[in-house]
Design an enzyme around this catalytic site. Structure first.
Site, PDB file in Angstrom:
ATOM      1  N   HIS A  18      45.884  42.950  35.363  1.00  0.00           N
ATOM      2  CA  HIS A  18      46.930  42.190  34.671  1.00  0.00           C
ATOM      3  C   HIS A  18      46.647  42.113  33.162  1.00  0.00           C
ATOM      4  CE1 HIS A  18      48.195  40.781  38.622  1.00  0.00           C
ATOM      5  NE2 HIS A  18      46.971  40.363  38.858  1.00  0.00           N
TER       6      HIS A  18
HETATM    7  C1  BDR Z   1      46.988  36.170  35.656  1.00  0.00           C
HETATM    8  O1  BDR Z   1      46.414  35.017  36.289  1.00  0.00           O
HETATM    9  C2  BDR Z   1      45.009  35.069  36.233  1.00  0.00           C
HETATM   10  O2  BDR Z   1      44.476  34.868  37.512  1.00  0.00           O
HETATM   11  C3  BDR Z   1      44.635  36.436  35.723  1.00  0.00           C
HETATM   12  O3  BDR Z   1      43.489  36.380  34.894  1.00  0.00           O
HETATM   13  C4  BDR Z   1      45.851  36.896  34.955  1.00  0.00           C
HETATM   14  O4  BDR Z   1      45.793  36.508  33.604  1.00  0.00           O
HETATM   15  C5  BDR Z   1      47.712  37.008  36.694  1.00  0.00           C
HETATM   16  O5  BDR Z   1      48.767  36.280  37.262  1.00  0.00           O
END
Ligand code: BDR
Ligand code: CA
Length: 314
Positions: free
Chosen positions: A240
């Protein structure tokens, strides 16, 4: 060359994003600001400092930010990132790091004044620090070149609730302020980030790296991939946050659409949902990532990380 402030809640994929940023010769990382999110802010700030120390980059200042969201209790994600935020690997990164004493809001404002019109901000956690900086200084958007954030689920379900993605869900009020402010925002949401994952063999080769930061992120990703196995049907680590960083340094990989984005704050079932509205001439628009060249992006991230290892050997 980009002059970058990284606002983050490390976080396994945040750690990969940090390694990616450190690998880029076209990135001048001027500061890291930590925020609550995947773990409490004292933990995410310590993680950021420990990761930088491991990379030999203690010259990058780390400022501690918001401990809680604007209008709700904080919530963390130990099931995804481990209690330590780093997939159970924090102990391998050395002893606790001494806090610097500087505060995220001050650091954001200071860097925007030091680099007026040139500062890019990458945000990969809840948007509380950015919202507080906006509330403290409404002129901030004039001095910031761009904000790129990992957040939102635009044409698909969220990952915390059916409506909401984690970074937005963990502070909807802050996210709405950031989307509504007059600065250029690019949103890299689940629509694209779930499509770019490091596969089991990528993770194994990172874990075997002779670069200490890459070896550590490889081990973290192994934990994180185990969590994602039940969603993806294979052990793989969606990137992500590193993918949001790619939107700054490899924009050709993305298709962006301009939308007027606001965040649902009052919905009984939809709090934290990113909503694309019609019309509204003169209102802030967001460039939303609607498509990505996924395989190219995975390779681009791996090649950048390999360059970091190569530079470490010289
Ligand atoms: C986002 O939420 C966090 O768990 C991860 O680091 C990322 O930034 C994904 O939904
Ligand atoms: Ca994150």
């Amino acid at each position: 060359m980009r002059t970058l402030l990284f606002d983050t809640d490390p976080g396994v994929d945040d750690a990969v994003a940090l390694a990616y940023l450190l690998s880029r010769p076209d990135c001048e990382l001027v500061a890291v600001t930590a925020v609550h999110g995947n773990a409490p802010v004292a933990t995410t700030a310590d993680n950021a400092r420990a990761l930088l120390r491991l990379a030999g980059r203690e010259d990058v200042p780390v400022a501690i930010g918001a401990a809680r969201p604007l209008a709700q209790e904080p919530a963390y994600a130990p099931e995804v990132h481990g209690e330590d935020g780093l997939g159970g690997q924090r102990a391998l990164l050395g002893p606790p790091t001494p806090p610097s004493g500087s505060r995220a809001v001050d650091e954001i404002l200071r860097q925007s004044e030091r680099h007026p019109g040139r500062l890019d901000i990458l945000a990969t956690g809840p948007l509380t620090n950015l919202a507080l900086a906006l509330l403290c200084d409404p002129e901030l958007p004039r001095r910031v070149r761009s904000v790129t954030l990992m957040g939102g689920a635009f044409d698909m379900p969220g990952n915390v609730t059916h409506a909401a993605e984690a970074n937005i869900y963990h502070d909807p009020e802050a996210a709405d302020l950031v989307f509504a402010a007059p600065w250029p925002v690019t949103a890299v949401g689940l629509d694209v980030t779930l499509r770019v994952a490091l596969e089991e063999e990528d993770i194994a080769s990172l874990a075997a790296s002779d670069h200490p930061l890459l070896a550590a992120v490889g081990r973290m990703c192994a934990h994180y991939a185990e969590f994602y196995r039940r969603f993806l049907g294979r052990r793989a680590a969606p990137q992500h946050d590193a993918l949001a960083a790619c939107a700054l340094f490899a924009p050709h990989l993305f298709t962006l659409r301009r939308r007027r984005v606001r965040v649902e704050r009052r919905g009984e079932y939809t709090r934290g949902m990113t909503v694309s509205l019609r019309g509204g001439a003169g209102e802030a628009e967001t460039a939303v990532a609607v498509d990505v060249q996924a395989e190219e992006a995975r390779r681009h991230i791996l090649e950048s990380l390999a360059a970091l290892a190569e530079a470490g050997r010289r």
